[in-house]
Design an enzyme around this catalytic site. Structure first.
Site, PDB file in Angstrom:
ATOM      1  N   GLU A 112     -46.385  13.531   5.282  1.00 37.18           N
ATOM      2  CA  GLU A 112     -47.542  14.015   5.546  1.00 37.18           C
ATOM      3  C   GLU A 112     -48.982  13.215   6.311  1.00 37.18           C
ATOM      4  OE1 GLU A 112     -47.895  16.367   0.869  1.00 37.18           O
ATOM      5  OE2 GLU A 112     -49.455  14.194   1.222  1.00 37.18           O
ATOM      6  N   HIS A 223     -59.409  21.248   2.809  1.00 35.65           N
ATOM      7  CA  HIS A 223     -58.180  21.205   2.611  1.00 35.65           C
ATOM      8  C   HIS A 223     -58.060  22.256   3.448  1.00 35.65           C
ATOM      9  CE1 HIS A 223     -53.693  21.576   2.212  1.00 35.65           C
ATOM     10  NE2 HIS A 223     -53.429  20.444   1.904  1.00 35.65           N
ATOM     11  N   ARG A 270     -57.589  15.108   7.654  1.00 38.37           N
ATOM     12  CA  ARG A 270     -57.373  16.292   6.773  1.00 38.37           C
ATOM     13  C   ARG A 270     -58.270  16.989   7.755  1.00 38.37           C
ATOM     14  NH1 ARG A 270     -55.907  16.436   0.586  1.00 38.37           N
ATOM     15  NH2 ARG A 270     -53.714  16.154   1.335  1.00 38.37           N
ATOM     16  N   HIS A 330     -61.504  20.829  -1.899  1.00 38.98           N
ATOM     17  CA  HIS A 330     -60.205  19.915  -2.480  1.00 38.98           C
ATOM     18  C   HIS A 330     -60.458  19.279  -3.468  1.00 38.98           C
ATOM     19  CE1 HIS A 330     -55.831  19.764  -2.321  1.00 38.98           C
ATOM     20  NE2 HIS A 330     -55.732  18.522  -2.438  1.00 38.98           N
ATOM     21  N   ARG A 366     -60.116  11.165   2.329  1.00 35.53           N
ATOM     22  CA  ARG A 366     -59.028  10.960   1.551  1.00 35.53           C
ATOM     23  C   ARG A 366     -57.447  11.065   2.046  1.00 35.53           C
ATOM     24  NH1 ARG A 366     -56.014  13.111  -2.560  1.00 35.53           N
ATOM     25  NH2 ARG A 366     -56.647  15.618  -1.896  1.00 35.53           N
TER      26      ARG A 366
HETATM   27  C1  SIN Z   1     -50.974  19.051  -0.228  1.00 41.32           C
HETATM   28  O1  SIN Z   1     -49.899  19.342  -0.957  1.00 41.32           O
HETATM   29  O2  SIN Z   1     -51.091  19.178   0.954  1.00 41.32           O
HETATM   30  C2  SIN Z   1     -51.722  18.250  -1.128  1.00 41.32           C
HETATM   31  C3  SIN Z   1     -51.742  16.980  -1.715  1.00 41.32           C
HETATM   32  C4  SIN Z   1     -52.909  16.180  -1.397  1.00 41.32           C
HETATM   33  O3  SIN Z   1     -53.900  16.148  -1.734  1.00 41.32           O
HETATM   34  O4  SIN Z   1     -53.218  15.025  -1.568  1.00 41.32           O
END
Ligand code: SIN
Length: 486
Positions: A112, A223, A270, A330, A366
């Site tokens: 990610e 998010h 993010r 988020h 985060r």
């Molecule tokens: C996501 O799946 O993008 C959320 C993961 C997260 O917020 O840590």
């Protein structure tokens, strides 16, 4: 109904249920859930759980977390989470939890944004939170009381004795030797969010009333890839794992504009992606999409089944169709300031853990998928601390229930106004003048004769706005523009 316990756990997400999982069976424990147990943010978590894939990856996981946190993390708290993380995951697997694996049975790790390596474990494809929640509920060895809303903490002489609750149309007190608050964040304060509808900042407001310190409340995470156009209260999240595995962010001309903002493009932290989306739309007025067409259809359905079916219900045929996106609230990075055992300095016998707390692991932004790990690691510490320090000697104080009106006529209108005010003023991009105006309006609303629940939302909103005003320079998720725009 029994009203006295050894341990009372408020919240049925990962932090609450995992605390319960690690408490000895001889303890008399009650879990309180505000609604159905699954109405919590854990249940809706998609991406997964970030964890060092081997010993060598621990320092790298620490580094990535600190970098994403923009220099604002508590390094020790991060090191603790990253180094205790692998054991927390092993415990889960040993007790029967199944992460997704390949044909050989090896764990599958995905990537990610802002992770320098593949270290995100997942379950049920994109249903990690749901699978984890189900597993923790099935493992729960203590009773759970549903539809129970905490409306106050019972505190005298700096000791917490329990909580005042609203349940079955009645207000009454439940007492315990130790109280664990794992009630989640503040999502419903914002007009657009990805959170469960139960996450409405009540406990933060109660903390304000009791003078319990909240930290980093300006740090609210948005998010970037959310289908915000749905009419549902909780907007459809499009997991960061999609970008980790190749999805692209494009505008209506097909331009991958994120590279104009950061060379890491879709894999930037993010806050960077959210701010870039905001600015690009502001500058160009163009619609923005998530393009998942690089996925092969059968693989997409298998890897992201929840997103596939949820978007199908909303009329999208994935992976072919482009998905209109915009950031939404988020995750609450800020929260009750705790030490590494989830305790606070001023009041005894109470713990705050998970999203409601701020132990310092997320800093100013985060790192994706670190929150389930934080929940697992720090809740286990809570359970260990309770087990170590438990004593039956605590005196049995009785508190009189206060006459309180929870909801009054007109509160719903105020709630909607507040959600819009928070979105406009304390959202992705902030301006000092707008924040000041919002603060004035919140103060005005606090003067009105309202029910207690909206008052708790207002108190939490006030502290978010005040914290945002105090931080004059942008940092991580707190993006404040120099020039004023009202
Ligand atoms: C996501 O799946 O993008 C959320 C993961 C997260 O917020 O840590």
């Amino acid at each position: 109904m029994k009203l006295n316990y050894d341990v009372l756990i408020v919240g049925s997400g990962v932090a609450g249920l995992n605390t319960a999982m690690h408490l000895p069976e001889d303890k008399d424990v009650l879990v309180l859930s505000k609604d159905y147990a699954w109405e919590c943010n854990t249940f809706f978590a998609q991406g997964g759980i970030a964890v060092a894939s081997d010993k060598e990856d621990i320092p790298l996981h620490v580094k990535d977390t600190l970098n994403a946190g923009a220099g604002h993390c508590n390094k020790e708290a991060v090191e603790l989470m990253c180094s205790e993380g692998p054991k927390a995951i092993k415990d889960l697997i040993d007790s029967g939890f199944q992460f997704d694996t390949d044909e050989k049975g090896d764990l599958l790790y995905t990537k990610e944004a802002a992770h320098s390596t593949n270290r995100i474990l997942h379950a049920g494809g994109d249903a990690t939170g749901r699978e984890l929640h189900l597993f923790l509920m099935e493992s729960l060895k203590f009773p759970i009381l549903y539809n129970t809303q905490v409306i106050d903490l019972l505190i005298k002489d700096d000791i917490c004795y329990g909580v005042e609750v609203f349940h079955d149309d009645k207000i009454f007190n439940i007492y315990a030797k130790k109280i664990v608050i794992a009630s989640g964040g503040v999502g419903s304060l914002y007009e657009y969010h990805t959170n469960s509808r139960t996450i409405s900042a009540d406990i933060h407001g109660i903390c304000c009333e009791h003078g319990i310190e909240l930290k980093d409340m300006e740090m609210m995470q948005f998010h970037p890839t959310v289908f915000v156009q749905s009419t549902a209260v909780r907007k459809q999240l499009l997991s960061e794992a999609l970008r980790g595995e190749g999805a692209k962010v494009v505008d209506e001309d097909g331009k991958r504009f994120l590279f104009d903002y950061d060379e890491r493009g879709e894999l930037s932290p993010r806050n960077v992606v959210s701010e870039a989306l905001y600015e690009h739309r502001e500058k160009t007025g163009k619609a923005i999409y998530l393009d998942v067409s690089s996925f092969e259809t059968e693989h997409f359905k298998k890897r992201f089944p929840s997103i596939y079916f949820n978007m199908k219900n909303l009329g999208f045929n994935l992976p072919e169709d482009m998905i209109p996106i915009f950031p939404a609230f988020h995750y609450a990075i800020g929260g009750v300031k705790t030490n590494f055992d989830a305790k606070i300095e001023t009041i005894k016998d109470i713990y705050f853990v998970g999203e409601v707390a701020s132990v310092g692991v997320h800093g100013a932004n985060r790192l994706a998928s670190n929150s389930l790990l934080e929940g697992l690691v720090y809740s286990k510490r809570v359970a260990n601390d309770i087990t170590k320090t438990f004593t039956c000697k605590k005196s049995n104080l009785v508190f009189t229930c206060k006459e309180v009106t929870l909801v009054k006529d007109g509160d719903k209108t105020l709630k909607n106004e507040l959600r819009n005010l928070m979105w406009q003023s304390a959202g992705i991009v902030r301006y000092e003048e707008k924040l000041k105006k919002a603060l004035n309006r919140v103060e005005e609303m606090l003067e009105l004769s309202t029910g207690k629940l909206i008052r708790l939302r207002l108190l939490t909103s006030r502290i978010i706005i005040q914290s945002a005003l105090r931080r004059k320079k942008s940092l991580g998720a707190h993006y404040i523009r120099g020039e004023n725009k009202v």
